[in-house]
Design a protein around this motif. Structure first.
Motif, PDB file in Angstrom:
ATOM      1  N   VAL A 101      13.592  96.166  35.743  1.00 12.13           N
ATOM      2  CA  VAL A 101      13.629  95.221  36.871  1.00 12.13           C
ATOM      3  C   VAL A 101      13.842  95.971  38.181  1.00 12.13           C
ATOM      4  O   VAL A 101      13.178  95.699  39.195  1.00 12.13           O
ATOM      5  N   ASP A 102      14.748  96.935  38.171  1.00 11.88           N
ATOM      6  CA  ASP A 102      15.010  97.737  39.363  1.00 11.88           C
ATOM      7  C   ASP A 102      13.730  98.446  39.822  1.00 11.88           C
ATOM      8  O   ASP A 102      13.350  98.407  41.000  1.00 11.88           O
ATOM      9  N   LEU A 103      13.032  99.088  38.882  1.00 12.52           N
ATOM     10  CA  LEU A 103      11.805  99.804  39.223  1.00 12.52           C
ATOM     11  C   LEU A 103      10.688  98.841  39.634  1.00 12.52           C
ATOM     12  O   LEU A 103       9.864  99.173  40.500  1.00 12.52           O
ATOM     13  N   ALA A 104      10.643  97.677  39.012  1.00 11.24           N
ATOM     14  CA  ALA A 104       9.594  96.706  39.340  1.00 11.24           C
ATOM     15  C   ALA A 104       9.676  96.298  40.804  1.00 11.24           C
ATOM     16  O   ALA A 104       8.672  96.271  41.533  1.00 11.24           O
ATOM     17  N   TYR A 105      10.884  95.976  41.255  1.00  7.49           N
ATOM     18  CA  TYR A 105      11.040  95.633  42.669  1.00  7.49           C
ATOM     19  C   TYR A 105      10.704  96.836  43.552  1.00  7.49           C
ATOM     20  O   TYR A 105      10.101  96.687  44.620  1.00  7.49           O
ATOM     21  N   GLY A 106      11.090  98.026  43.101  1.00  7.53           N
ATOM     22  CA  GLY A 106      10.751  99.219  43.864  1.00  7.53           C
ATOM     23  C   GLY A 106       9.255  99.431  43.969  1.00  7.53           C
ATOM     24  O   GLY A 106       8.743  99.815  45.024  1.00  7.53           O
ATOM     25  N   SER A 107       8.527  99.163  42.893  1.00  8.65           N
ATOM     26  CA  SER A 107       7.076  99.355  42.917  1.00  8.65           C
ATOM     27  C   SER A 107       6.419  98.429  43.924  1.00  8.65           C
ATOM     28  O   SER A 107       5.435  98.800  44.585  1.00  8.65           O
ATOM     29  N   VAL A 108       6.976  97.216  44.066  1.00 10.49           N
ATOM     30  CA  VAL A 108       6.425  96.248  45.013  1.00 10.49           C
ATOM     31  C   VAL A 108       6.809  96.613  46.443  1.00 10.49           C
ATOM     32  O   VAL A 108       5.973  96.643  47.349  1.00 10.49           O
ATOM     33  N   LEU A 109       8.081  96.902  46.656  1.00 10.03           N
ATOM     34  CA  LEU A 109       8.554  97.201  48.004  1.00 10.03           C
ATOM     35  C   LEU A 109       7.854  98.422  48.587  1.00 10.03           C
ATOM     36  O   LEU A 109       7.598  98.490  49.788  1.00 10.03           O
ATOM     37  N   VAL A 116       9.399  96.953  53.559  1.00  6.21           N
ATOM     38  CA  VAL A 116       9.294  98.397  53.371  1.00  6.21           C
ATOM     39  C   VAL A 116       9.634  99.130  54.662  1.00  6.21           C
ATOM     40  O   VAL A 116      10.381 100.108  54.668  1.00  6.21           O
ATOM     41  N   GLU A 117       9.070  98.629  55.777  1.00  7.02           N
ATOM     42  CA  GLU A 117       9.277  99.296  57.051  1.00  7.02           C
ATOM     43  C   GLU A 117      10.741  99.303  57.454  1.00  7.02           C
ATOM     44  O   GLU A 117      11.214 100.220  58.132  1.00  7.02           O
ATOM     45  N   GLU A 118      11.490  98.274  57.046  1.00  2.00           N
ATOM     46  CA  GLU A 118      12.897  98.189  57.398  1.00  2.00           C
ATOM     47  C   GLU A 118      13.787  98.936  56.411  1.00  2.00           C
ATOM     48  O   GLU A 118      14.973  99.113  56.664  1.00  2.00           O
ATOM     49  N   SER A 119      13.241  99.351  55.292  1.00  2.00           N
ATOM     50  CA  SER A 119      14.055  99.982  54.249  1.00  2.00           C
ATOM     51  C   SER A 119      14.130 101.490  54.441  1.00  2.00           C
ATOM     52  O   SER A 119      13.127 102.152  54.672  1.00  2.00           O
ATOM     53  N   ASP A 120      15.357 102.006  54.358  1.00  2.00           N
ATOM     54  CA  ASP A 120      15.545 103.453  54.415  1.00  2.00           C
ATOM     55  C   ASP A 120      15.476 104.070  53.027  1.00  2.00           C
ATOM     56  O   ASP A 120      15.443 105.292  52.889  1.00  2.00           O
ATOM     57  N   GLU A 121      15.469 103.229  51.976  1.00  2.00           N
ATOM     58  CA  GLU A 121      15.512 103.741  50.615  1.00  2.00           C
ATOM     59  C   GLU A 121      14.140 103.667  49.970  1.00  2.00           C
ATOM     60  O   GLU A 121      13.391 102.716  50.181  1.00  2.00           O
ATOM     61  N   VAL A 122      13.811 104.684  49.188  1.00  2.00           N
ATOM     62  CA  VAL A 122      12.570 104.677  48.426  1.00  2.00           C
ATOM     63  C   VAL A 122      12.898 104.962  46.960  1.00  2.00           C
ATOM     64  O   VAL A 122      13.933 105.537  46.639  1.00  2.00           O
ATOM     65  N   ILE A 123      12.003 104.525  46.087  1.00  2.00           N
ATOM     66  CA  ILE A 123      12.083 104.857  44.667  1.00  2.00           C
ATOM     67  C   ILE A 123      10.841 105.681  44.350  1.00  2.00           C
ATOM     68  O   ILE A 123       9.717 105.240  44.616  1.00  2.00           O
ATOM     69  N   VAL A 124      11.029 106.882  43.828  1.00  2.00           N
ATOM     70  CA  VAL A 124       9.889 107.752  43.560  1.00  2.00           C
ATOM     71  C   VAL A 124       9.970 108.341  42.165  1.00  2.00           C
ATOM     72  O   VAL A 124      11.048 108.447  41.578  1.00  2.00           O
ATOM     73  N   ARG A 125       8.795 108.716  41.651  1.00  2.00           N
ATOM     74  CA  ARG A 125       8.681 109.390  40.365  1.00  2.00           C
ATOM     75  C   ARG A 125       8.311 110.850  40.638  1.00  2.00           C
ATOM     76  O   ARG A 125       7.347 111.131  41.336  1.00  2.00           O
TER      77      ARG A 125
END
Length: 411
Positions: free
Chosen positions: A227-235, A314-323
């Motif tokens: 679930v955490d990664l799913a939201y990250g993939s969208v954001l 996305v533009e307002e977020s300072d955090e990213v999720i990466v592989r």
């Protein structure tokens, strides 16, 4: 009886962000209620589930008002999918909590699956004469002083997920506290004025049942991560992260098959096989959560354009999720997360490690029976090898530093 929900202008972006926080909190609370045998926390899950129902209705109304032409419909469809999937996560979390509230039956052995060092989640109602009442979290300095975090606050019918340092605690607030057993009890007593009674440890005495419970707890960890990664993939509109969600869902399916086999074998040795019904209900709900994670990332997987409300988030977020993949050219191959000091060197937090076609380290014990081995919530002793895929959270600059450390940018 649920109250009427009427349309009111609202930012879809803000509603989606709140739904994300609520969904993640629901999963955490529902499993904690079962693992710690806490009806009080289970009740909070049902309160939060009602809140999610209102959020998803308001989000749907706002999206319907925004659709003006076929192009809008095409870009809004994935957002509707995200809302529907979040509702499924909410309902599944409620089903897990009802195992405690409706006394469906769950063996005491499930508490034996908790590691000795696991953090406890405790509910405490803030007494008017508490030392914490009327003070901000920064003033209390709770986490630094005790290691205990306030992960959410319920104030009447409103929720404050992930309260920050400026959040002021008020009398009658319901605090959800997470921290080590040796300190969370004292914080609970200071907050509520009521004595804290820890749950007694349980040693499973049936090997097959212990294996079934271990499989179930691993399903829980992988579903939370999905679930955490799913939201990250969208954001962050990331195909790579969305593909990891699909991998996780497949692993959860494999674990469920293993869980079912161990549970059926354990039924022959359990005095009352009906007592295992709760485990089955939890496993079914957990599978629903992992399936919902794939639905959240479906728009990314199908190559649909990200809607403007998501782009704004996305533009307002300072955090990213990466592989990031460890290569033989990098400095991570053959070391550990602790020895490489990844968090300090890059600012990135490694939330999972996937080892394609590999076997989990004996210390990790997380070989799911699928094609890959996973290390969920890796620690400083987690070994890294070429080919390992790291799933990480942090800043964009930190992600580039981590790629360099892993050798991804060294041709």
């Amino acid at each position: 009886m649920p109250g009427r929900v009427e349309y009111e202008p609202a930012s879809v972006k803000d509603l989606l962000a709140e739904m994300k926080d609520t969904a993640e909190l629901l999963i955490d609370l529902s499993y904690s209620a079962v693992l710690h045998g806490s009806p009080a926390i289970a009740e909070e899950v049902l309160e939060l589930e009602e809140r999610m129902d209102v959020l998803q209705l308001r989000a749907r109304m706002s999206l319907l008002m925004a659709a003006r032409n076929p192009e809008d419909a095409e870009t809004l469809a994935p957002v509707l999918g995200i809302i529907g999937a979040a509702e499924k996560v909410s309902d599944a979390s409620g089903d897990i909590a009802k195992v405690v509230l409706e006394e469906v039956g769950v063996p005491d052995a499930i508490r034996g699956a908790l590691p000795e060092a696991v953090e406890r989640l405790v509910r405490a109602e803030l007494a008017p004469d508490s030392d914490y009442a009327g003070r901000t979290l920064a003033d209390i300095n709770l986490e630094t002083e005790t290691g205990v975090r306030v992960i959410a606050v319920r104030r009447g019918g409103d929720w404050i997920p992930n309260p920050d340092a400026e959040t002021t605690l008020e009398a009658d607030d319901v605090l959800l506290l997470r921290g080590p057993e040796e300190s969370v009890g004292g914080v609970s007593e200071t907050a509520s004025g009521e004595p804290y009674t820890p749950s007694e440890p349980v040693d499973p005495d049936i090997a097959d049942l212990e294996r079934a419970v271990d499989s179930l707890v691993l399903m829980k960890n992988m579903s939370e991560l999905a679930v955490d990664l799913a939201y990250g993939s969208v954001l962050f509109n990331s195909d790579d992260i969305a593909e990891e969600v699909v991998e996780l869902e497949a692993e959860v399916d494999a674990l469920k098959a293993r869980f079912e086999a161990w549970t059926l074998r354990a039924a022959a040795d359990v005095e009352d096989p009906v007592s295992l019904r709760g485990l089955v209900q939890i496993a079914n709900a957990t599978e629903v959560i992992s399936d919902a994670a794939v639905e959240i990332s479906e728009g990314v997987l199908r190559g649909l354009d990200t809607h403007v409300v998501v782009r704004e988030a996305v533009e307002e977020s300072d955090e990213v999720i990466v592989r990031v993949q460890v290569t033989e050219r990098g400095d991570l191959d053959g070391t550990t997360l602790g020895d490489a000091d990844v968090k300090t060197e890059t600012g990135m937090r490694v939330i999972a490690v996937r080892r394609p076609d590999g076997e989990a380290d004996a210390a990790d014990g997380l070989d799911t029976g699928g094609d890959d081995a996973w290390v969920i919530q890796p620690g400083p002793d987690t070994a890294l090898h070429a080919g390992d895929v790291l799933l990480t959270k942090g800043t964009r600059a930190g992600a580039e530093r981590l790629r360099a450390l892993a050798g991804e940018d060294r041709g």
